[in-house]
Design a protein around this motif. Structure first.
Motif, short mmCIF file in Angstrom:
data_model
loop_
_atom_site.label_atom_id
_atom_site.label_comp_id
_atom_site.label_asym_id
_atom_site.label_seq_id
_atom_site.Cartn_x
_atom_site.Cartn_y
_atom_site.Cartn_z
N ARG A 172 -20.48 8.08 -28.28
CA ARG A 172 -21.00 9.45 -28.18
C ARG A 172 -22.05 9.69 -29.25
NH1 ARG A 172 -17.82 14.62 -26.67
NH2 ARG A 172 -18.16 13.63 -24.60
N ARG A 174 -21.24 24.74 -22.86
CA ARG A 174 -20.43 23.97 -22.44
C ARG A 174 -20.68 22.98 -21.39
NH1 ARG A 174 -14.31 25.75 -20.66
NH2 ARG A 174 -13.38 23.78 -20.28
N THR A 175 -21.34 23.70 -20.35
CA THR A 175 -21.72 22.82 -19.11
C THR A 175 -22.77 21.92 -19.79
OG1 THR A 175 -23.18 24.47 -18.39
CG2 THR A 175 -21.16 24.53 -17.48
N THR A 218 -23.26 20.55 -22.64
CA THR A 218 -22.85 19.16 -23.46
C THR A 218 -22.17 18.42 -22.50
OG1 THR A 218 -20.66 20.52 -23.77
CG2 THR A 218 -22.43 20.66 -25.37
N GLU A 219 -21.51 18.71 -21.20
CA GLU A 219 -20.74 17.96 -20.42
C GLU A 219 -21.67 17.04 -19.77
OE1 GLU A 219 -18.42 20.33 -17.98
OE2 GLU A 219 -17.09 21.02 -19.39
N ARG A 220 -22.91 17.90 -19.06
CA ARG A 220 -23.96 17.21 -18.61
C ARG A 220 -24.69 16.15 -19.34
NH1 ARG A 220 -27.73 18.43 -14.03
NH2 ARG A 220 -25.75 19.59 -13.56
N ALA A 229 -23.31 14.68 -21.97
CA ALA A 229 -22.17 13.74 -22.61
C ALA A 229 -22.42 13.70 -24.05
CB ALA A 229 -22.51 12.22 -21.97
N THR A 230 -22.54 14.82 -24.62
CA THR A 230 -22.76 15.02 -25.86
C THR A 230 -21.94 16.13 -26.55
OG1 THR A 230 -24.39 15.26 -27.96
CG2 THR A 230 -24.65 16.66 -25.94
#
Length: 219
Positions: free
Chosen positions: A4, A35-36, A38-40, A42-43
């Motif tokens: 990460r 939030r979405t 960071t998920e997209r 991957a960080t």
């Protein structure tokens, strides 16, 4: 070094903006959160905040990226090319219409508004419009382009595409034909044109009407 951390170090502002545009295209403004995002990507949120301070800045950056791509320096076609560049960008990214309207009203000094106004204004100047009338002419074109393109994008969301759009326009046309002839003589008369019209052709016809008005005014 954890994976990460390596991904975070490779993160760039452009990657963040590109991911934001993808989210906006699929989920709209409400679906774009850090939030979405960071998920997209991957960080972690800290890596994103390093490049972008808040959602407002991210929306502005995404808007500017699409407008810049739609209006390259070598764009052909004169004012029609500028108009279609924005029309197609808004059609492909319907959320863009709201963001452009917001920035135009709240932040007219920011980069995206001058960028659009400059592109339109250069074409107005090329028409030999007198200096005292250039602002009026460019403003009329600006408001028509953004308004008509935004309305078209909103209509497209309701009507869908292909067969769905044809069925939607047909149903509207039939409803217009059933209106009271005394109260709605014009709307009934053009009902068939609603069924058969092409959005891009109609949009460009509006540009031509404005240009004809500008020419007639100068005469």
């Amino acid at each position: 070094m954890p994976p990460r951390t390596r991904r975070s170090e490779a993160l760039t502002r452009q990657r963040i903006v590109d991911a934001a545009i993808e989210l906006l295209d699929t989920t709209g403004d409400a679906g774009l959160t850090f939030r979405t995002l960071t998920e997209r990507l991957a960080t972690g949120p800290g890596a994103i905040y390093w490049h972008v301070a808040n959602k407002g800045e991210l929306l502005a950056a995404a808007t500017e990226a699409l407008v810049t791509a739609a209006l390259p320096a070598d764009l052909p076609g004169g004012i029609h090319g500028v108009a279609l560049g924005l029309f197609d960008a808004i059609s492909a990214h319907p959320w863009l219409a709201t963001q452009l309207a917001t920035q135009l009203s709240r932040s007219p000094s920011k980069s995206v508004t001058p960028l659009i106004f400059e592109a339109i204004g250069r074409e107005v100047r090329a028409l030999d419009v007198p200096d005292g009338d250039q602002f009026i002419a460019a403003s009329a074109l600006l408001h028509y382009i953004l308004g008509a393109a935004g309305q078209n994008a909103a209509n497209a969301r309701v009507a869908g595409s292909g067969t769905e759009r044809a069925e939607f326009l047909n149903s509207v046309s039939k409803a217009w034909e059933q209106l009271d002839p005394d109260d709605y003589p014009f709307t009934r008369a053009v009902a068939a044109q609603m069924r058969e019209h092409d959005d891009r052709e109609q949009f460009l016809a509006g540009i031509d009407l404005i240009l004809a008005g500008i020419t007639a005014r100068e005469r």
